[in-house]
Design an enzyme around this catalytic site. Structure first.
Site, short mmCIF file in Angstrom:
data_model
loop_
_atom_site.label_atom_id
_atom_site.label_comp_id
_atom_site.label_asym_id
_atom_site.label_seq_id
_atom_site.Cartn_x
_atom_site.Cartn_y
_atom_site.Cartn_z
N ASP A 13 0.81 -1.22 0.00
CA ASP A 13 0.00 0.00 0.00
C ASP A 13 0.84 1.27 0.00
O ASP A 13 0.43 2.30 0.55
CB ASP A 13 -0.95 0.03 1.22
CG ASP A 13 -1.73 -1.27 1.33
OD1 ASP A 13 -2.29 -1.70 0.32
OD2 ASP A 13 -1.76 -1.85 2.44
N LYS A 16 2.20 2.28 -5.10
CA LYS A 16 2.90 1.83 -6.31
C LYS A 16 2.10 2.16 -7.56
O LYS A 16 2.64 2.49 -8.60
CB LYS A 16 3.14 0.31 -6.27
CG LYS A 16 4.08 -0.12 -5.17
CD LYS A 16 4.26 -1.62 -5.17
CE LYS A 16 3.04 -2.39 -4.73
NZ LYS A 16 2.66 -2.21 -3.33
N GLY A 40 -4.58 -3.98 -4.40
CA GLY A 40 -5.58 -3.01 -4.81
C GLY A 40 -4.88 -1.69 -4.99
O GLY A 40 -4.09 -1.31 -4.13
N HIS A 41 -5.08 -1.03 -6.09
CA HIS A 41 -4.52 0.32 -6.17
C HIS A 41 -5.51 1.29 -6.77
O HIS A 41 -6.35 0.93 -7.58
CB HIS A 41 -3.15 0.36 -6.84
CG HIS A 41 -3.06 -0.40 -8.11
ND1 HIS A 41 -2.46 -1.63 -8.18
CD2 HIS A 41 -3.50 -0.11 -9.32
CE1 HIS A 41 -2.54 -2.06 -9.41
NE2 HIS A 41 -3.17 -1.17 -10.12
N GLN A 223 1.87 -6.08 -3.55
CA GLN A 223 2.30 -6.24 -2.16
C GLN A 223 3.69 -5.61 -1.99
O GLN A 223 3.97 -4.64 -2.65
CB GLN A 223 2.28 -7.71 -1.72
CG GLN A 223 0.89 -8.29 -1.59
CD GLN A 223 0.35 -8.79 -2.91
OE1 GLN A 223 1.04 -9.46 -3.66
NE2 GLN A 223 -0.88 -8.46 -3.22
P1 IMP Z 1 -2.86 -12.81 1.35
O1 IMP Z 1 -1.93 -12.21 0.35
O2 IMP Z 1 -4.30 -12.50 1.09
O3 IMP Z 1 -2.62 -14.29 1.55
O4 IMP Z 1 -2.53 -12.13 2.78
C1 IMP Z 1 -1.29 -12.33 3.43
C2 IMP Z 1 -0.81 -11.05 4.10
O5 IMP Z 1 -0.46 -10.10 3.11
C3 IMP Z 1 -1.86 -10.37 4.99
O6 IMP Z 1 -1.21 -9.77 6.07
C4 IMP Z 1 -2.44 -9.31 4.07
O7 IMP Z 1 -2.99 -8.22 4.79
C5 IMP Z 1 -1.19 -8.89 3.31
N1 IMP Z 1 -1.49 -8.34 1.99
C6 IMP Z 1 -1.84 -9.01 0.88
N2 IMP Z 1 -2.01 -8.17 -0.15
C7 IMP Z 1 -1.72 -6.94 0.30
C8 IMP Z 1 -1.66 -5.65 -0.31
O8 IMP Z 1 -1.88 -5.47 -1.51
N3 IMP Z 1 -1.33 -4.63 0.52
C9 IMP Z 1 -1.02 -4.79 1.82
N4 IMP Z 1 -1.05 -5.97 2.43
C10 IMP Z 1 -1.39 -7.04 1.68
#
Ligand code: IMP
Length: 434
Positions: A13, A16, A40-41, A223
């Site tokens: 977040d 990017k 998500g952006h 991420q």
């Molecule tokens: P997952 O990717 O849904 O399996 O989540 C694993 C971890 O990554 C969790 O702590 C989520 O909150 C974090 N996470 C996944 N995608 C994002 C993102 O785009 N931004 C911030 N945190 C993320």
């Protein structure tokens, strides 16, 4: 601009999307290389807000080819929804290309993600519950369904049957769920295939053709470094590799195809979900920054945890990604905060000074951040367009971060709008020359 990888330097977040959007204006292709609709952006363009989860930000430029690489996990229903949303707003999406080798998120992946978190109880990771982990697990387990399978009904049915069988046991609570019916699922995914067929391609070859003909490619990470499956704060990480090296695997290129790596970091830090966060501000100031920065997840709507900029983690991210530049976002959010703190080292529970990011999880979980205090700045900086227009304290802050990180800051975000940026150093000289 040569071929550039853009990665998150913190816990995600960082903004990017905006950086990719700005650089995409001068690019020919934007290629996403990992993650899925856990990302998500938000992009604000001419006062219009666009939210993407899967489609690369380049889609808003008609001359840029947007690519979803093989390393991405694709939920076809989400992708089709995004395509429809863009079509309704008059954006031409015909140029989008999706790797035939990308893996598909299936209904049972989403169910397993939810069930897995429930089982972990207090130890939950705080995933986005979009099925990301189970999908990558099936890929490694060689039970994954790929985008290309959507084009062959017989194979698709066989593969779903094989993948579904071991899930029945794990998904007992969902046993009667119609979404787990083999026939219905196959039909549903064939319909998705029909819709997506014009976009499905050999995207690695597209990248090679682009690179070999001198085109400008951007490889867009989702991420961030600290959520990397191998190098992040495991197990509180995502299930893919958001580091720059993964652009090679996730797009199908070689390391020498990459010229530059840009890391994106906020002027402070945020994290969603569970896991260590040494600079966390669990207080009024944290709540204030959350409010000012609009720190609510684009994907899940969860409040983000907020903290000070962590230079120990940032230096780690700079080295791990071999970053050539940094983009600092949301500097405006720090206006009115005085002093501004930045973590310069950690101290272990046994009193040891830790200048480097600790490799042992137990040490990281109990380490405390130690800070340098820098004078804050006042006023709205949203109209600043050059470094010299920024308040002196803001410039000093940036210099401090740049020196500690050891790479130049090329871009600074001073507000949510697309034009609310300050190009610094080399970039501003290039812009003036252009
Ligand atoms: P997952 O990717 O849904 O399996 O989540 C694993 C971890 O990554 C969790 O702590 C989520 O909150 C974090 N996470 C996944 N995608 C994002 C993102 O785009 N931004 C911030 N945190 C993320």
């Amino acid at each position: 601009m040569p071929s550039t990888v853009i990665v998150g330097a913190q816990w995600g977040d960082e903004g990017k999307g905006k950086v990719v959007d700005l650089l995409a204006e001068h690019a020919d292709m934007v290629v996403r290389f990992q993650g899925g609709n856990n990302a998500g952006h938000t992009i604000i363009r001419d006062g219009e807000t666009f939210k993407f989860h899967l489609i690369p930000s380049g889609i808003l430029y008609p001359d840029v080819t947007s690519v979803i690489g093989n390393g991405v996990v694709v939920d076809p229903s989400v992708l089709i929804e995004e395509l429809e949303g863009l079509r309704r707003r008059g954006i031409d999406t015909a140029g989008l290309r999706i790797s035939a080798n990308a893996h598909l998120i299936m209904p049972y992946h989403v169910m397993l993600d939810t069930a897995g978190e429930a089982k972990l109880g207090k130890l939950e990771i705080g995933t986005t519950k979009r099925g990301i982990g189970p999908c990558y697990a099936d890929k490694a387990f060689r039970l994954g369904i790929r985008v290309q399978d959507l084009l062959d009904g017989k194979i698709l049915r066989k593969k779903i049957a094989a993948a579904l069988e071991p899930k029945q046991q794990m998904l007992r609570p969902f046993a009667r769920d119609p979404r787990l019916d083999l026939h219905a699922m196959t039909e549903e995914y064939l319909r998705y295939g029909h819709r997506l067929e014009p976009h499905i391609a050999d995207t690695a070859r597209l990248c090679w053709e682009g690179l070999d003909s001198g085109k400008q490619l951007i490889f867009e990470g989702a991420q961030a470094t600290m959520l990397d499956l191998d190098h992040g704060t495991y197990p509180f990480v995502t299930s893919s590799n958001p580091v720059a090296g993964a652009a090679c695997v996730g797009a199908g290129i070689g390391p020498s195809d990459i010229d530059e790596v840009w890391g994106v970091a906020k002027a402070y830090a945020t994290r969603v979900g569970a896991g260590p966060f040494p600079t966390e501000l669990d207080d009024e100031l944290g709540a204030r920054l959350r409010e000012l920065g609009g720190e609510v997840g684009t994907t899940t709507g969860r409040d983000r945890r907020v903290g000070w900029l962590d230079l120990v983690a940032l230096r780690y991210a700079v080295r791990l990604n071999a970053m050539s530049a940094l983009a600092i976002t949301k500097l405006d959010v720090l206006a009115g905060t005085d002093p501004i703190k930045v973590a310069v080292r950690y101290r272990s529970s046994e009193g040891a000074v830790l200048n480097d990011f600790p490799w042992h999880q137990s040490i990281l979980h109990t380490a405390e951040a130690e800070y340098e205090e820098l004078p804050g700045f006042e006023g709205d900086i949203g109209d600043c367009r050059s470094e010299s227009e920024l308040p002196k304290e803001a410039r000093d802050y940036l210099r401090f971060v740049e020196e500690a990180a050891g790479v130049p800051i090329r871009l600074v975000g001073v507000g949510p709008g697309r034009d609310q940026v300050v190009w610094t150093g080399e970039s501003s000289r290039q812009l003036r020359a252009a």
